[in-house]
Design a protein around this motif. Structure first.
Motif: not given
Length: 90
Positions: A17-46
């Motif tokens: 592999f370029p730069g050495g004999s080991e394959p490159p490490l896979p990318p590290v993805f971060k996760t984030e907890a997300v709260k979604i309130d779908l009812a808000a868009w049905f109660q007062e649609p933009p």
């Protein structure tokens, strides 16, 4: 040996592999907890999604400055009660 099937039907000789004999490490993805309130868009649609558009300030190179970007409604009309996830912020 080359030309034989000793390593399997689709075997190829190992290539470094370029730069050495080991394959490159896979990318590290971060996760984030997300709260979604779908009812808000049905109660007062933009009525107009433009009211949620970020307001950019350009730097001297005419590129939007992330630190100066303003979001008129960071909850996006109540859809994200805790504010927009960082992946959606510029």
């Amino acid at each position: 040996p080359p030309g034989s099937d000793s390593g399997g039907v689709f075997s190829l000789p190992p290539t470094p592999f370029p730069g050495g004999s080991e394959p490159p490490l896979p990318p590290v993805f971060k996760t984030e907890a997300v709260k979604i309130d779908l009812a808000a868009w049905f109660q007062e649609p933009p009525l107009d999604l433009k009211r949620f558009a970020p307001i950019y300030t350009l730097n001297s190179q005419r590129v939007p400055d992330r630190k100066l970007t303003k979001y008129p409604d960071p909850t996006f009309g109540g859809l994200y009660p805790d504010g927009l996830p960082s992946d959606l912020l510029f």
